[in-house]
Scaffold this motif. Structure first.
Motif, PDB file in Angstrom:
ATOM      1  N   ALA A   1      70.911  69.308  43.892  1.00 36.72           N
ATOM      2  CA  ALA A   1      70.159  70.545  44.117  1.00 36.72           C
ATOM      3  C   ALA A   1      70.937  71.500  45.023  1.00 36.72           C
ATOM      4  O   ALA A   1      70.922  72.720  44.829  1.00 36.72           O
ATOM      5  N   ALA A   2      71.643  70.946  46.014  1.00 39.13           N
ATOM      6  CA  ALA A   2      72.452  71.779  46.902  1.00 39.13           C
ATOM      7  C   ALA A   2      73.576  72.456  46.128  1.00 39.13           C
ATOM      8  O   ALA A   2      73.926  73.617  46.390  1.00 39.13           O
ATOM      9  N   TRP A   3      74.168  71.733  45.170  1.00 35.93           N
ATOM     10  CA  TRP A   3      75.225  72.337  44.357  1.00 35.93           C
ATOM     11  C   TRP A   3      74.670  73.509  43.550  1.00 35.93           C
ATOM     12  O   TRP A   3      75.322  74.543  43.417  1.00 35.93           O
ATOM     13  N   GLU A   4      73.448  73.381  43.024  1.00 33.65           N
ATOM     14  CA  GLU A   4      72.835  74.488  42.292  1.00 33.65           C
ATOM     15  C   GLU A   4      72.662  75.692  43.211  1.00 33.65           C
ATOM     16  O   GLU A   4      72.847  76.842  42.799  1.00 33.65           O
ATOM     17  N   GLN A   5      72.301  75.442  44.472  1.00 36.09           N
ATOM     18  CA  GLN A   5      72.186  76.545  45.434  1.00 36.09           C
ATOM     19  C   GLN A   5      73.533  77.227  45.650  1.00 36.09           C
ATOM     20  O   GLN A   5      73.622  78.462  45.690  1.00 36.09           O
ATOM     21  N   ALA A   6      74.579  76.435  45.806  1.00 36.78           N
ATOM     22  CA  ALA A   6      75.909  76.997  46.048  1.00 36.78           C
ATOM     23  C   ALA A   6      76.366  77.834  44.859  1.00 36.78           C
ATOM     24  O   ALA A   6      76.939  78.925  45.030  1.00 36.78           O
ATOM     25  N   VAL A   7      76.132  77.342  43.641  1.00 36.69           N
ATOM     26  CA  VAL A   7      76.501  78.101  42.436  1.00 36.69           C
ATOM     27  C   VAL A   7      75.721  79.410  42.381  1.00 36.69           C
ATOM     28  O   VAL A   7      76.280  80.478  42.094  1.00 36.69           O
ATOM     29  N   ALA A   8      74.431  79.342  42.679  1.00 37.63           N
ATOM     30  CA  ALA A   8      73.605  80.551  42.655  1.00 37.63           C
ATOM     31  C   ALA A   8      74.099  81.573  43.670  1.00 37.63           C
ATOM     32  O   ALA A   8      74.166  82.776  43.386  1.00 37.63           O
ATOM     33  N   ALA A   9      74.462  81.106  44.866  1.00 34.43           N
ATOM     34  CA  ALA A   9      74.935  82.027  45.904  1.00 34.43           C
ATOM     35  C   ALA A   9      76.256  82.674  45.509  1.00 34.43           C
ATOM     36  O   ALA A   9      76.477  83.864  45.756  1.00 34.43           O
ATOM     37  N   ALA A  10      77.162  81.905  44.892  1.00 33.91           N
ATOM     38  CA  ALA A  10      78.439  82.471  44.449  1.00 33.91           C
ATOM     39  C   ALA A  10      78.213  83.529  43.376  1.00 33.91           C
ATOM     40  O   ALA A  10      78.876  84.574  43.354  1.00 33.91           O
TER      41      ALA A  10
ATOM     42  N   ALA B   1      70.331  83.585  52.132  1.00 31.21           N
ATOM     43  CA  ALA B   1      70.345  85.026  52.372  1.00 31.21           C
ATOM     44  C   ALA B   1      70.442  85.869  51.101  1.00 31.21           C
ATOM     45  O   ALA B   1      70.627  87.073  51.188  1.00 31.21           O
ATOM     46  N   ILE B   2      70.301  85.258  49.929  1.00 28.28           N
ATOM     47  CA  ILE B   2      70.526  86.028  48.700  1.00 28.28           C
ATOM     48  C   ILE B   2      69.244  86.570  48.092  1.00 28.28           C
ATOM     49  O   ILE B   2      69.262  87.177  47.015  1.00 28.28           O
ATOM     50  N   GLY B   3      68.105  86.383  48.767  1.00 28.84           N
ATOM     51  CA  GLY B   3      66.867  87.008  48.343  1.00 28.84           C
ATOM     52  C   GLY B   3      66.429  86.623  46.936  1.00 28.84           C
ATOM     53  O   GLY B   3      66.375  85.438  46.587  1.00 28.84           O
ATOM     54  N   PRO B   4      66.113  87.621  46.083  1.00 28.46           N
ATOM     55  CA  PRO B   4      65.588  87.321  44.739  1.00 28.46           C
ATOM     56  C   PRO B   4      66.559  86.560  43.856  1.00 28.46           C
ATOM     57  O   PRO B   4      66.140  85.912  42.893  1.00 28.46           O
ATOM     58  N   TYR B   5      67.839  86.600  44.194  1.00 27.45           N
ATOM     59  CA  TYR B   5      68.817  85.885  43.366  1.00 27.45           C
ATOM     60  C   TYR B   5      68.676  84.367  43.502  1.00 27.45           C
ATOM     61  O   TYR B   5      69.208  83.626  42.690  1.00 27.45           O
ATOM     62  N   ARG B   6      67.947  83.905  44.531  1.00 25.95           N
ATOM     63  CA  ARG B   6      67.668  82.474  44.629  1.00 25.95           C
ATOM     64  C   ARG B   6      66.903  82.004  43.395  1.00 25.95           C
ATOM     65  O   ARG B   6      67.140  80.912  42.885  1.00 25.95           O
ATOM     66  N   LEU B   7      66.002  82.846  42.925  1.00 19.31           N
ATOM     67  CA  LEU B   7      65.222  82.503  41.738  1.00 19.31           C
ATOM     68  C   LEU B   7      65.935  82.918  40.461  1.00 19.31           C
ATOM     69  O   LEU B   7      66.033  82.147  39.506  1.00 19.31           O
ATOM     70  N   LEU B   8      66.476  84.140  40.463  1.00 21.32           N
ATOM     71  CA  LEU B   8      67.073  84.677  39.243  1.00 21.32           C
ATOM     72  C   LEU B   8      68.295  83.880  38.792  1.00 21.32           C
ATOM     73  O   LEU B   8      68.478  83.642  37.601  1.00 21.32           O
ATOM     74  N   ALA B   9      69.127  83.477  39.743  1.00 20.93           N
ATOM     75  CA  ALA B   9      70.339  82.736  39.367  1.00 20.93           C
ATOM     76  C   ALA B   9      69.999  81.375  38.792  1.00 20.93           C
ATOM     77  O   ALA B   9      70.749  80.837  37.972  1.00 20.93           O
ATOM     78  N   THR B  10      68.863  80.831  39.205  1.00 20.86           N
ATOM     79  CA  THR B  10      68.437  79.545  38.663  1.00 20.86           C
ATOM     80  C   THR B  10      67.851  79.697  37.269  1.00 20.86           C
ATOM     81  O   THR B  10      68.136  78.912  36.359  1.00 20.86           O
TER      82      THR B  10
END
Length: 445
Positions: free
Chosen positions: A326-335, A352-361
């Motif tokens: 799950a942490a790796w998914e967070q890192a990919v989303a942040a990148a 700190a990426i706001g709505p992209y936490r959901l959108l990138a997933t």
């Protein structure tokens, strides 16, 4: 491990009375000693760029290696070369382990005619360099040994396969597997994984997802995955520092360094900074509105897919390895978010990426919603930008018009055109939400 390197570099600086810089064999900066001299020649272009870029070009590396540093077993003196941007000579202490070069310690040499370090001090400094060599070799071996287990965790499907991969990595890490870690994604990554990353428990390459590549694993479609050890959940600075050193231009504040070699020889340092001053006496509400409008204006860029550039994402710290996938998914989303919204990067933290936490997933692949399809064509780029800024400003026409630099009536006209193209009613909350999500998701690559 980073603290160990820093202590040893400081020990060499004290022995030789000059600021020292440690780089690995790939000429990536690891640690450096503070330097408070007023000597302008000490901050030559090559040394300055070593602080900013954290690595050297192939030309610079070849130039320094031309003095035989990769084969040397003792100190090597390199003369000044003003034409190449090296205003002061260097002393290079090769860092070796069992005959293999692991890195280099660099120091500024004395001015011509001035006695340099005495042989006894240099010999003592070389002994410290040997201790650094042991640490670098052990770190490189540990990272290389665990790359297969680490990669298996990140690429295994959910269920028993992933559970087995996590168990194998935990066993390989030993007691350290129960400590704090942060997952990091650096993408796109070309070439091989670095031999070592300071503070890393494991490093590997994995195929990028959601990167817009034609074929997974193709050149330029890889991500570098790094598993960093942490000391506490609120101390991400070591992780951010290590990540910044992997990027072409570091995003971390520069600590004045010693005699680094990284940077383009013959090119002057190019460090830019900006500052802002705000007027006094304005009403608080107006100031807040102006600040919000300025933020929205900074976001007011076309919604077209940005060019692919190297960014990094850092996940929230996790204890143990069960949450590593799950942490790796967070890192990919942040990148990915750092590419979609440059103000977040080049090193973005998932928190700190706001709505992209959901959108990138949700948007692992490009989103193609029928309502926004026409608006996202190149012909309507300005309308898409207008709609995004309007929605970023919470539907407040005055703020949006100020951020866009247009008259309010022009804004209303454009929004009417947006409604015609999309078939959405911007007075309806759900329609606004749909359009806002589609515009943000379109930025993801």
């Amino acid at each position: 491990m980073k603290g160990d390197y820093q202590d040893l570099v400081d020990e060499i600086s004290a022995l030789l009375g000059a600021p020292a810089t440690l780089e690995n064999r790939d000429f990536r900066l690891i640690a450096f000693g503070a330097h408070d001299s007023d000597d302008d020649l000490a901050m030559d272009p090559v040394r300055t760029r070593s602080i900013l870029t954290r690595q050297s070009t192939a030309a610079v590396r070849s130039w320094f290696e031309g003095f035989g540093i990769a084969r040397a077993t003792g100190p090597v003196r390199i003369p000044a070369a003003p034409d190449a941007g090296v205003f002061r000579g260097r002393i290079c202490l090769p860092v070796r382990f069992r005959g293999i070069v692991q890195g280099y310690v660099w120091l500024l040499d004395q001015e011509p005619g001035t006695p340099g370090p005495d042989p006894a001090a240099l010999a003592a400094a070389m002994e410290v360099a040997q201790r650094i060599g042991v640490l670098l070799a052990e770190e490189a071996k540990a990272g290389a040994d665990l790359s297969r287990e680490f990669q298996a965790v990140l690429t295994a499907g959910r269920g028993w396969q992933q559970d087995m991969a996590v168990a194998a990595l935990r066993a390989a890490l030993g007691p350290g597997g129960d400590g704090l870690h942060a997952a990091v994604c650096v993408a796109p990554w070309s070439g091989e994984a670095p031999a070592s990353v300071p503070g890393a428990a494991a490093v590997c390459l994995v195929p990028r997802r959601g990167g817009g590549g034609d074929e997974p694993g193709a050149a330029g479609d890889l991500a570098l995955a790094v598993l960093l050890r942490l000391r506490s959940t609120d101390a991400l600075t070591p992780a951010l520092t290590a990540v910044a050193r992997l990027l072409p231009r570091a995003a971390e504040p520069a600590r004045t360094a010693g005699a680094g070699t990284a940077g383009a020889a013959g090119a002057a340092a190019a460090a830019g900074g900006t500052g802002a001053a705000s007027g006094a006496g304005a009403p608080a509400k107006a100031a807040a509105g102006s600040t919000a409008a300025a933020k929205a204006k900074a976001r007011a860029t076309p919604a077209a897919a940005p060019a692919r550039r190297m960014t990094a994402g850092v996940a929230d710290p996790v204890r143990g390895l069960a949450e590593l996938p799950a942490a790796w998914e967070q890192a990919v989303a942040a990148a990915r978010a750092a590419v979609a919204q440059p103000r977040l990067g080049p090193v973005a933290q998932w928190s700190a990426i706001g709505p992209y936490r959901l959108l990138a997933t949700l948007a692992a692949d490009p989103v193609d919603d029928p309502a926004a399809r026409a608006l996202l064509t190149p012909a309507h780029r300005e309308l898409a930008r207008t709609a995004e800024v309007f929605l970023d400003c919470a539907g407040q026409a005055g703020r949006a018009a100020a951020a866009l630099g247009i008259h309010r009536q022009t804004l209303y006209y454009r929004l009417a055109r947006v409604e015609q193209l999309t078939g959405l009613d911007l007075d309806e909350g759900e329609d606004r939400l749909l359009l806002h999500m589609a515009l943000k998701a379109a930025r993801l690559t």
